[in-house]
Each structure stands twice: as C-alpha cells, then as structure tokens.
Design a protein around this motif. Sequence first.
Motif, mmCIF file in Angstrom:
data_model
loop_
_atom_site.group_PDB
_atom_site.id
_atom_site.type_symbol
_atom_site.label_atom_id
_atom_site.label_comp_id
_atom_site.label_asym_id
_atom_site.label_seq_id
_atom_site.Cartn_x
_atom_site.Cartn_y
_atom_site.Cartn_z
ATOM 1 N N SER A 79 -1.048 9.837 -8.914
ATOM 2 C CA SER A 79 0.305 9.787 -8.445
ATOM 3 C C SER A 79 0.057 9.252 -7.095
ATOM 4 O O SER A 79 0.658 8.317 -6.538
ATOM 5 N N GLY A 80 -0.940 9.672 -6.393
ATOM 6 C CA GLY A 80 -1.256 9.459 -4.882
ATOM 7 C C GLY A 80 -1.946 7.854 -4.794
ATOM 8 O O GLY A 80 -1.346 7.168 -4.064
ATOM 9 N N LEU A 81 -2.691 7.755 -5.739
ATOM 10 C CA LEU A 81 -3.148 6.001 -5.809
ATOM 11 C C LEU A 81 -1.982 5.234 -6.077
ATOM 12 O O LEU A 81 -1.770 4.211 -5.394
ATOM 13 N N LEU A 82 -1.080 5.643 -6.880
ATOM 14 C CA LEU A 82 0.299 4.936 -7.204
ATOM 15 C C LEU A 82 1.022 4.695 -6.108
ATOM 16 O O LEU A 82 1.372 3.468 -5.815
ATOM 17 N N GLY A 83 1.289 5.608 -5.461
ATOM 18 C CA GLY A 83 1.998 5.664 -4.201
ATOM 19 C C GLY A 83 1.483 4.601 -3.101
ATOM 20 O O GLY A 83 2.121 3.878 -2.602
ATOM 21 N N ALA A 84 0.063 4.724 -2.909
ATOM 22 C CA ALA A 84 -0.576 4.124 -1.678
ATOM 23 C C ALA A 84 -0.583 2.693 -2.451
ATOM 24 O O ALA A 84 -0.328 1.751 -1.134
ATOM 25 N N PHE A 85 -0.797 2.101 -3.565
ATOM 26 C CA PHE A 85 -0.787 0.730 -3.631
ATOM 27 C C PHE A 85 0.550 0.418 -4.014
ATOM 28 O O PHE A 85 0.906 -0.950 -3.739
ATOM 29 N N TRP A 86 1.468 1.090 -4.305
ATOM 30 C CA TRP A 86 2.979 0.806 -4.323
ATOM 31 C C TRP A 86 3.496 0.230 -2.839
ATOM 32 O O TRP A 86 3.998 -0.551 -2.507
ATOM 33 N N ILE A 87 2.958 1.137 -2.024
ATOM 34 C CA ILE A 87 3.343 0.706 -0.521
ATOM 35 C C ILE A 87 2.572 -0.707 -0.081
ATOM 36 O O ILE A 87 3.175 -1.395 0.270
ATOM 37 N N VAL A 91 4.803 -4.127 1.105
ATOM 38 C CA VAL A 91 4.430 -4.697 2.415
ATOM 39 C C VAL A 91 3.900 -6.082 2.338
ATOM 40 O O VAL A 91 4.648 -7.058 3.199
ATOM 41 N N LYS A 92 3.355 -6.255 1.108
ATOM 42 C CA LYS A 92 2.748 -7.772 0.959
ATOM 43 C C LYS A 92 3.677 -8.593 0.357
ATOM 44 O O LYS A 92 3.721 -9.880 0.699
ATOM 45 N N ASN A 93 4.653 -8.055 -0.704
ATOM 46 C CA ASN A 93 5.249 -9.161 -1.479
ATOM 47 C C ASN A 93 6.887 -9.034 -0.969
ATOM 48 O O ASN A 93 7.671 -9.446 -1.576
ATOM 49 N N THR A 94 7.170 -8.190 0.053
ATOM 50 C CA THR A 94 8.549 -8.198 0.384
ATOM 51 C C THR A 94 8.786 -8.308 1.879
ATOM 52 O O THR A 94 7.565 -8.499 2.579
ATOM 53 N N HIS A 95 9.660 -8.438 2.415
ATOM 54 C CA HIS A 95 9.983 -8.611 3.918
ATOM 55 C C HIS A 95 10.042 -6.946 4.422
ATOM 56 O O HIS A 95 10.322 -6.850 5.953
ATOM 57 N N LEU A 96 9.782 -6.011 4.032
ATOM 58 C CA LEU A 96 9.744 -4.748 4.565
ATOM 59 C C LEU A 96 8.648 -4.446 5.416
ATOM 60 O O LEU A 96 7.434 -4.841 5.009
ATOM 61 N N LYS A 97 8.852 -3.749 6.364
ATOM 62 C CA LYS A 97 7.663 -3.137 7.448
ATOM 63 C C LYS A 97 6.919 -2.095 6.735
ATOM 64 O O LYS A 97 7.712 -1.545 5.872
#
Length: 370
Positions: A79-87, A91-97
């Motif tokens: 779950s932690g890895l999923l959250g980390a790589f989701w973050i 950041v990489k694929n959207t305009h979110l900071k």
Amino acid sequence: MSLGEYFELLFTDYTLGVITLGTAVLGAVTGMLGSFAVLRKQSLLGDAISHAALPGIALAFLFTGAKDSNVLLIGALISGLLGAFWIRGMVKNTHLKSDTALGLVLSLFFGLGMLLLTYIQKLPNANQAGLDKYLFGQAATLVAQDVWIMVAITAVSLFILLLFWKEFKLLLFDADYTKTLGFNTRFIDSLITFFIVIAIVIGLQTVGVVLMSAMLLAPAAAARQWTNTLTVMLGLAAFFAAFSGVYGTAISATQSNLSTGPVIVLVAAFFVLISFVFSPGRGLLFREIRFQKNRRELELKKTLQFMYSIAKTHEDISHPHAVKILNNFQGFTKKTLQQMVDKKWVTLNGAMWSMTALGYEEAENLYSQT
C-alpha cells in the motif's frame, strides 16, 4: 522503576533488551534514510506514505483473518509503495504540484484505512485484530523476529547505500547533471523511494502511522543543522534517531501510562530544538551572536571613518583632537574608542585622541571598498 534501574535491567531482561534493540535499530535506519527525504525536499513524503500504509494493513487482515505482523507489514509495504508511486505519477503526468499530490494521497488512503478499520471493528474477530495499535504504535509488541527483520533491512539498506553512493549523492544535489552523465535517474530515484517506504513500514508497529513521519524527519532535520557533509549528516541522523529510540523507550518503560511512540518522537524533537538553537553553523543562538558581532564591527568601522574624516583635515594625521567631538557621531561609544586603542588605530591621551598611521591606512582601505 528509575532510569538507572531500567538500564541495569537492560542486559539481563530479555523483553527489555529486545524492545530497546528494536527501537535503536529502527531509529538508525529511519534516521539514515530520512536524510535523503529531507535533502530531496520531500519531507511530506514520509507523512503521506505512513498514512498510505494503513489501508494495506487493514486489507491484509481482511484477506488473511490473522494479525501476523509480517503479513500486515507486507500489506503496508504494498500500500505504501502504491501511494508513493501514485504521487510520482500525478506529479509527472498532471499539472499538480507535489504538495497537492501528497495531500491527496495522504487524505485518500488514510480515509480508506480508517473506513476499513471501522468495518473490521464490527467483525466477530475484531477483538483479536488490535489494528488500532498501528495508529500510534506499541513497542511492547516487538519480538525477536521483528528485530531481526529490522537488522536485515538495515544491513541491506547500508549495502545498497554503499553500492550506489556516488549516484545517490549526484542525484541529491544535481539531478540534471546526473542525467547528462548517463545515469538512470528514474531507477535511482525509485530505489531511494523504495527504501524510504521500507523504513516507514518497519516503524509502524513501534511508532505508528500518525507519528512515523516525525521519526523519519526529525533526526535528519537535527543532523542537517550541524554539518554540510552528507556522510556526517547520515551518521548524526542515525545516532540521534537511535538514541531517541533507546531513551524514549526507557522513559516510557519507567513511567506509567506513557506510550512509547510519542515519547520517542518527543525525544527526537528535543534534538531538533537543541540543534536549531545551539548548532554552531546554523543555530539561532550563534546566528544572533554573529549578528551582534558584525553589528559592533560595523559601528567600530563607521566611527573610524568619521575620525578619519576629521584627521585628514590636517597635514599631520597624528594631530590631537578632543574626544568630545566624537559625541556628535551616533555610533560612537567609549567602548568603541577603547577597542580602536587596543587595535592601535588611535592613541588616547587624557581627553584627546590622535589617529595612528595604522588607523589611517585602515580607514583609507575602508573608503576604497565602499
């Protein structure tokens, strides 16, 4: 039981020894890996990952029906890895900071985890779960097997750290330059993130979801105040965190109704406070001392320039002048006059002062610099 009695029993009582060793090892690995999060300006990453691990713990229990710590921590790791790589993906694929992505993952995963915990409490075997202990930690549940797992993870982390030491340093301080050298920055970044997640996950049982971020970041933040060298920072962070683990456990064990996790974090926070105030390079105390010293030096040199403007009106620079003339200058004090006498910039004869050749040269240099 006093602290002295606790440390006397530490080498004879098996349970105390296991718990203390576990918190010390946990502190060492989290302090060391937390330094990378601090230097990469990803301090909120630890908070997001620790909260993201909660639904993994709950789901692991739902799927297995057992509260085996190894199974629960594997669920937390996934779950932690999923959250980390989701973050990273947001950041990489959207305009979110990055702070927005961290906040989204933290709130979403933690909300899901609390929902699952509420559901588990209504199950017939809810009393056997004890999953609420992962919120604030319970060091007393550590057993020798848990400690050996921490030792193994610490050893692997050190090995990987030494193996990729050059790459890690390059990525920390200049990611673009690292990429131009041909290194796979995505792999190196993922490796650092992976071990940060592992460090967080193994600490959940001891410190808990809510406080694990502080355990990861506080020792590293304290160590950063004392040095500009990465190796020294890692060593200091590991020491601060290990000491916090041992001493926090001792305080918790000798006082009634004190949870171990919060006490460990408070000890680590004490290191942060001491470092922020008393570290020679960046501490607030020494910064104020340097400020006052520079201010006094500036006042001294301004006074010297004023005296120079008076002395140069005479062909003989050693021509005596009345001290009371200096009273018209705002920065003049008797202390600054005595300091200039000590520096041999001026001589003092009763109520008269005279500029020396050394003082005249110093004043000319000041004028040439302005």
